[in-house]
Design a protein around this motif. Structure first.
Motif, PDB file in Angstrom:
ATOM      1  N   LYS B 116      -7.109  14.507  -0.121  1.00 24.52           N
ATOM      2  CA  LYS B 116      -7.779  14.974   1.100  1.00 24.52           C
ATOM      3  C   LYS B 116      -9.268  14.692   0.962  1.00 24.52           C
ATOM      4  CE  LYS B 116      -4.770  18.707   2.650  1.00 24.52           C
ATOM      5  NZ  LYS B 116      -3.916  18.747   1.440  1.00 24.52           N
ATOM      6  N   SER B 117      -9.871  14.191   2.016  1.00 26.33           N
ATOM      7  CA  SER B 117     -11.294  13.935   1.979  1.00 26.33           C
ATOM      8  C   SER B 117     -12.043  15.243   1.774  1.00 26.33           C
ATOM      9  CB  SER B 117     -11.751  13.314   3.303  1.00 26.33           C
ATOM     10  OG  SER B 117     -11.093  12.110   3.517  1.00 26.33           O
ATOM     11  N   THR B 118     -13.157  15.151   1.108  1.00 20.81           N
ATOM     12  CA  THR B 118     -14.026  16.309   0.928  1.00 20.81           C
ATOM     13  C   THR B 118     -14.807  16.569   2.209  1.00 20.81           C
ATOM     14  OG1 THR B 118     -14.230  15.696  -1.396  1.00 20.81           O
ATOM     15  CG2 THR B 118     -15.824  17.282  -0.563  1.00 20.81           C
ATOM     16  N   GLU B 122     -15.801  10.510   5.619  1.00 22.23           N
ATOM     17  CA  GLU B 122     -16.019  10.055   4.252  1.00 22.23           C
ATOM     18  C   GLU B 122     -15.626   8.578   4.109  1.00 22.23           C
ATOM     19  OE1 GLU B 122     -14.575  12.996   1.361  1.00 22.23           O
ATOM     20  OE2 GLU B 122     -14.066  11.285   0.088  1.00 22.23           O
ATOM     21  N   GLU B 123     -14.459   8.257   4.657  1.00 19.14           N
ATOM     22  CA  GLU B 123     -13.952   6.897   4.548  1.00 19.14           C
ATOM     23  C   GLU B 123     -14.881   5.901   5.247  1.00 19.14           C
ATOM     24  OE1 GLU B 123      -9.481   5.533   5.423  1.00 19.14           O
ATOM     25  OE2 GLU B 123      -9.742   7.634   4.852  1.00 19.14           O
ATOM     26  N   TYR B 132     -18.308   6.984  -5.006  1.00 21.05           N
ATOM     27  CA  TYR B 132     -17.510   7.884  -5.839  1.00 21.05           C
ATOM     28  C   TYR B 132     -17.858   7.754  -7.316  1.00 21.05           C
ATOM     29  CZ  TYR B 132     -14.770   8.597  -1.634  1.00 21.05           C
ATOM     30  OH  TYR B 132     -14.385   8.920  -0.358  1.00 21.05           O
TER      31      TYR B 132
END
Lengths: 288, 288
Positions: B116-118, B122-123, B132
């Motif tokens: 799951k994205s923080t 984000e993507e 990252y």
């Protein structure tokens, strides 16, 4: 036994069928398992199973016992009467079970390693003098000559029935033991090897070379191929075609285990049974 | 620990990963399992599992212990060092594991419920000021202002490294405990909520509304999404796309368990792990 309505009917009681049943049961569904006395003969014969995670080092028989214990704990109904046909209905499926008829909202097929033909060209000759139910097609062969191949002694009653209406009845048993003793019926103690006839069955050749001239041939008591059980079921490369949700081409019909393809392994079957059982439970809920 | 060449490298040590490993091992393959200290936190937390055929009525922790016992019996190598990248080679795959590099002929991904994205977007912002790996991209931010979001204290070393080269370093820990104490680094004890900036990261907004103006944002120590780990891996609906043989779009890379889709259930994962493990073993044999 009187059969009721079920949410989920599971065909087969090997690892895939049992897993489907307990998973549908955990979802609070009314489940019937339709399976033979001995569930999963191939597993029963396995010497040792090392790759079912969490239960290493058991024989196939021991592992099957663990599975049956779990199944029995869940208090799920079970019958050993063989299903002879399944028909789609607007609200689910009608299942023919011996003399009884029952209704199920969804179906899981987990009938194991695919049906192997008894004879070459069996599929091609189906309906052209070859059948799987003598009592159904019998009247077509009144005063004619027929040969019945019996996979188990259950077929003997059909031979006797045919002897009442046919001119000549041959009975070729494929099992050991004592066979029916009926002066109207000629026993053939040989392996069947070839169907004679192009457009229609004309004879059966056996291993010693002899040909029996007949008008009709019946193969009885063998496994019923799933697509004969459920007309329209899509088969691909001898296996029931399913997607990753274990759905077949017929909505409400799921399949799991060896009947859907290899590897023929326990964990694969149990996992697919779970997905099929949960899917069938969900389908049944939508129908309710 | 010195890493060798392996036939099969398995990422993840939950039910799917362990099942893949024992199945490849049963096929006599040299296997390495790459997994965290605690395998499958979701299973570990489960109160009771009733639907894993053959082992009813155990807590998730007890079931996981049974799985680990079986796994340890098989004498399979295991490491808790996290894989940071996998590259295709003509004869298999190179796996980056901390400071080490190892080679595997085939890969099984069993990394569990999808990443799951923080943060939202984000993507979209990846490579546009968001990264990252601070130690990798650090030089780009010399004398600039950066903010590091740390999922675990492993990220603190990266914050210290950035403090040596950046003008300003903010550190936002997402874990409990005591955080690094470094006068060059400003701790932000708040939830991150929004990335500011359209074409490039310009800031990070936190829950109390404050915006930290920055040139670079790093999210560290979270799960690595499988398609970042193996470039080109096809994802569909947030899950790794596999066929019924558990093959991904990359030959030699298999996937099993929750990372391939629901239902998120133990038996489904174990079954898929089996199919993936056997498939990976077969692939490795062909490469040998």
């Amino acid at each position: 036994m009187k059969y009721d309505n079920y949410d989920v009917a599971v065909l087969g009681c090997g690892p895939a069928g049992l897993s489907a049943a307990i998973n549908a049961r955990v979802r609070n569904k009314k489940v019937l398992v339709i399976g033979a006395d001995l569930c999963s003969p191939p597993l029963h014969k396995a010497q040792k199973i090392e790759n079912y995670l969490g239960l290493p080092g058991l024989t196939g028989g021991e592992l099957l016992n663990r599975f049956m214990d779990h199944f029995e704990m869940m208090e799920i109904e079970r019958t050993t009467v063989k299903a002879s046909g399944i028909m789609e209905e607007p609200d689910g499926f009608t299942v023919l079970l011996g003399e009884e008829v029952l209704h199920a909202r969804s179906i899981v097929i987990a009938t194991g390693i695919p049906y192997k033909s008894t004879l070459p060209r069996e599929e091609e000759m189906l309906g052209k003098g070859l059948g799987y139910c003598a009592t159904c097609d019998g009247p077509l062969y009144r005063d004619k000559d027929v040969l019945l191949v019996g996979h188990s002694d259950e077929a003997e009653a059909e031979a006797r029935f045919m002897a009442e209406i046919c001119r000549k009845v041959y009975y070729l048993p494929l099992y050991k033991g004592s066979w029916l003793d009926d002066e109207r019926i000629q026993i053939i103690n040989e392996r069947p090897v070839e169907i004679i006839g192009q457009d229609f069955v004309e004879g059966l050749k056996v291993k010693d070379g002899q040909v029996y001239n007949i008008d009709g041939l019946f193969i009885l008591g063998g496994e019923t191929a799933p697509d004969r059980l459920i007309p329209g079921l899509l088969i691909e490369d001898k296996h029931i075609k399913v997607n990753r949700q274990q759905e077949t081409n017929i909505p409400g019909v799921f399949a799991a285990g060896d009947c859907t393809g290899g590897p023929y392994q326990v964990a694969k079957s149990v996992g697919e049974g779970q997905v099929a059982g949960l899917g069938a439970a969900r389908f049944a809920s939508r129908q309710a």
